[in-house]
Design an enzyme around this catalytic site. Structure first.
Site, PDB file in Angstrom:
ATOM      1  N   ASN A  43       0.272   9.944  11.941  1.00 56.57           N
ATOM      2  CA  ASN A  43       1.605   9.523  12.609  1.00 56.57           C
ATOM      3  C   ASN A  43       2.262  10.309  13.526  1.00 56.57           C
ATOM      4  OD1 ASN A  43       1.331   7.076  10.517  1.00 56.57           O
ATOM      5  ND2 ASN A  43       2.665   7.977   9.476  1.00 56.57           N
ATOM      6  N   ASP A  44       2.652  11.133  13.213  1.00 59.07           N
ATOM      7  CA  ASP A  44       3.357  12.487  14.035  1.00 59.07           C
ATOM      8  C   ASP A  44       2.476  13.196  14.372  1.00 59.07           C
ATOM      9  OD1 ASP A  44       6.128  11.805  14.033  1.00 59.07           O
ATOM     10  OD2 ASP A  44       5.961  12.291  11.941  1.00 59.07           O
ATOM     11  N   HIS A  65       6.551 -18.170 -23.668  1.00 56.43           N
ATOM     12  CA  HIS A  65       5.344 -17.397 -23.657  1.00 56.43           C
ATOM     13  C   HIS A  65       4.503 -18.203 -22.942  1.00 56.43           C
ATOM     14  CE1 HIS A  65       5.290 -14.972 -26.864  1.00 56.43           C
ATOM     15  NE2 HIS A  65       6.170 -15.500 -27.604  1.00 56.43           N
ATOM     16  N   GLU A 102       1.224  18.070  11.585  1.00 60.41           N
ATOM     17  CA  GLU A 102       1.991  16.607  11.877  1.00 60.41           C
ATOM     18  C   GLU A 102       2.102  17.451  13.818  1.00 60.41           C
ATOM     19  OE1 GLU A 102       4.712  14.214   9.659  1.00 60.41           O
ATOM     20  OE2 GLU A 102       5.416  16.586   8.865  1.00 60.41           O
ATOM     21  N   CYS A 156      -2.568  11.854   5.046  1.00 62.43           N
ATOM     22  CA  CYS A 156      -1.337  10.705   4.350  1.00 62.43           C
ATOM     23  C   CYS A 156      -0.571  10.110   5.333  1.00 62.43           C
ATOM     24  CB  CYS A 156      -0.739  11.963   3.620  1.00 62.43           C
ATOM     25  SG  CYS A 156       1.066  13.039   4.899  1.00 62.43           S
TER      26      CYS A 156
END
Ligand code: PEP
Ligand code: MG
Length: 544
Positions: A453-454, A188, A430, A501
């Site tokens: 990113n790509d 607890h 992308e 994304c």
């Protein structure tokens, strides 16, 4: 510097002096009573006082740690008056002529042993509750005072073990963290520490004896590590983590459950990127508004051979069920380039980033694609699914992928397997080609999600894997931002939504830009959700 390792049971970082919990111990007297009736009355008075004290502690717990913690002490009050417990004491006093303190001690040992011998881990921990309750009654009977921490400044409290009532009665503003020799994650005290948001490490055993009162310690409640007299580098690193942690907790308290909407009323959806079904706990903890990208290739990467339809189905179903009714966008596998898998037996390529990857593999290996699509559509019956194709460059690729979906749907229909006929289909943007062709691509699908990113890698011709290229990999480059604007405009002309994304989605420097070009959704790592929501809520589209 000394490093100790225990079990982290309550996350967070504490930095400060160590203070040992002081207990006023007194030997428990044991003697034969001459007047059993008077002795029994002495117990009943002490029991009554203990119940009153526990009622007051329950109120304090309610203020400091909420209803759940209060219930713990209300339960302790009930344990104090438990009939079996009382009967055990009464028998000792009236039949064995034992004094009240010793009778309580014997009952405490008996019931604590009984709980400790149980198989269930949770029940085992209840031994500590019986001991806690009994120690209180014995303390009242012997007149021993309360223990406590003796420090004028906030400190990390160290103890052999801490009873829940000891934990809750300490001045919370003085406690930076807990470090105990014994205890477990189910105790607890650990539960209370978590509820109160205080970092805690248990199970340190004899290691704790190496530390001295007042020494400087760093407590990492996640890793279970304690650094005593830390070197400058460790201290600086943890100070930075502590600051980030404090900021995040503040955001959690302020923004969980609040809408991601600008000052002038423009809403944007903030979803999460995940790599496997277990990540959902972080999505929930951080109040993600859906899953904007489930990188399904991580399922493949975790297997030594092609994952079966059923295996994939279970994983997708779990995510959909747990997130329902929120939307989950699952990207079909993005294997290739930096994510190579032995059993795919891909031939060697000179330029894997420009080679056989993602949707290109799916379209050239229809059986592998079919297995994944069957698993996805079967799972669609359990929540709100969106299927997304990665690395699109041409309209024909999307048409072929959609045709594969239709074929699978037809199969499932004829097999009588339920699926969601309205499963939405989207693509990742992308490649510069997809961005430039987004007017035509928008007519083919239900949504776009920009993989920056790509998109940055292919637009700027800069390898995203090569750290030496440093500032040449610039996702803020106007070429990337112009493409994003073009994609957003084309999406909206066709009435479909557009998200981001890639990592760029979480960049607060661009949140205003994304709002102004009309991005509808940002999908980011779970820990970025609330900082981003804070940024959105302090923005105004009109001011741009
Ligand atoms: C992207 O390219 O931005 C993206 C989200 O996909 P991944 O990082 O998995 O390639
Ligand atoms: Mg990508």
């Amino acid at each position: 510097m000394l490093r100790l390792k225990g079990k982290g049971v309550s996350e967070g970082i504490a930095i400060g002096p160590l203070c040992f919990y002081k207990r006023q111990t007194s030997d428990i007297p044991r003697y034969e009573t001459k007047d059993a009736a008077a002795e029994w009355q002495r117990f009943k008075d002490a029991q009554q006082l203990a119940v009153e004290q526990l009622g007051e502690i329950a109120e304090k717990a309610r203020e400091q740690a909420g209803d759940e913690a209060a219930v713990l002490f209300e339960t302790h009050a009930m344990m104090t008056e438990d009939l079996d417990y009382e009967e055990h004491i009464q028998n000792s006093v009236e039949n064995l002529k034992l004094n009240a303190e010793a009778a309580v001690k014997d009952a405490s040992d008996f019931f604590a042993d009984m709980f400790a011998s149980m198989d269930d881990d949770y029940m085992k921990e209840r031994a500590a509750d019986v001991k806690d309750v009994s120690a209180r009654i014995i303390g009242i009977l012997t007149g021993a005072g309360q223990g406590g921490m003796d420090s004028d400044v906030p400190a990390v409290v160290a103890a052999d073990d801490l009873a829940p009532s000891e934990t809750i009665q300490m001045d919370k503003s003085k406690i930076l963290g807990f470090a105990t020799e014994g205890g477990s994650g189910n105790s607890h005290t650990a539960i209370l520490a978590r509820t109160m948001g205080i970092p805690a490490i248990v199970g340190l055993g004899d290691q704790l004896k190496q530390l001295t009162e007042g020494c400087m310690v760093v407590v990492d409640g996640r890793s279970g590590e304690i650094f005593a007299d830390p070197d400058q580098q460790t201290l600086d690193a943890y100070k930075e983590k502590l600051e980030a942690h404090i900021k995040h907790r503040k955001l959690l308290a302020e923004l969980k459950g609040k809408p991601s909407v600008t000052k002038d009323g423009r809403s944007i959806k903030i979803c999460c990127n995940i790599g496997n079904p277990d990540d959902i706990q972080f999505v929930k903890e951080n109040d993600g508004e859906g899953i904007g990208l489930f990188r399904s290739e991580f399922l493949y990467l975790g297997c030594s051979d092609y994952p079966s339809e059923d295996y994939q189905f279970e994983a997708y179903k779990k995510v959909l069920e747990e997130m329902a009714p929120k939307e989950v966008i699952i990207r079909t596998m993005d294997i290739g380039a930096d994510k190579q898998i032995d059993y795919f037996k891909m031939p060697h390529e000179e330029n894997p980033a420009l080679g056989m990857r993602a949707l290109r593999i799916s379209l050239t290996r229809p059986e592998v694609f079919r297995t994944q699509l069957r698993a996805l559509f079967r799972a669609s019956a359990y929540g709100k699914l969106g299927i997304m194709f990665p690395m699109v460059a041409s309209v024909w690729e999307v048409r072929e992928a959609k045709a594969a979906c239709e074929k699978v749907k037809e199969e499932l229909r004829s097999e009588g397997i339920p699926f969601d006929e309205n499963t939405s289909i989207g693509i990742m943007i992308e490649t510069p080609a997809a961005a430039v062709m987004s007017d035509l691509l928008a007519k083919e699908v239900d949504f776009f999600s920009c993989g920056t990113n790509d998109l940055t890698q292919y637009t700027l011709a800069v390898d995203r894997q090569n750290n030496d290229l440093g500032r040449f990999f610039d996702p803020h480059h106007p070429a990337v931002l112009r493409l994003l604007k073009l994609v957003a405009d084309n999406a909206h002309k066709e009435g479909i939504w557009v998200g981001i994304c890639g990592e760029l989605g979480a960049d607060p420097e661009l949140t205003q830009t994304f709002l102004s070009i009309g991005i509808d959704e940002l999908s980011v790592s779970p820990r970025s959700v609330l900082p981003l929501r804070e940024k959105v809520r302090s923005s105004s589209v009109k001011e741009l």
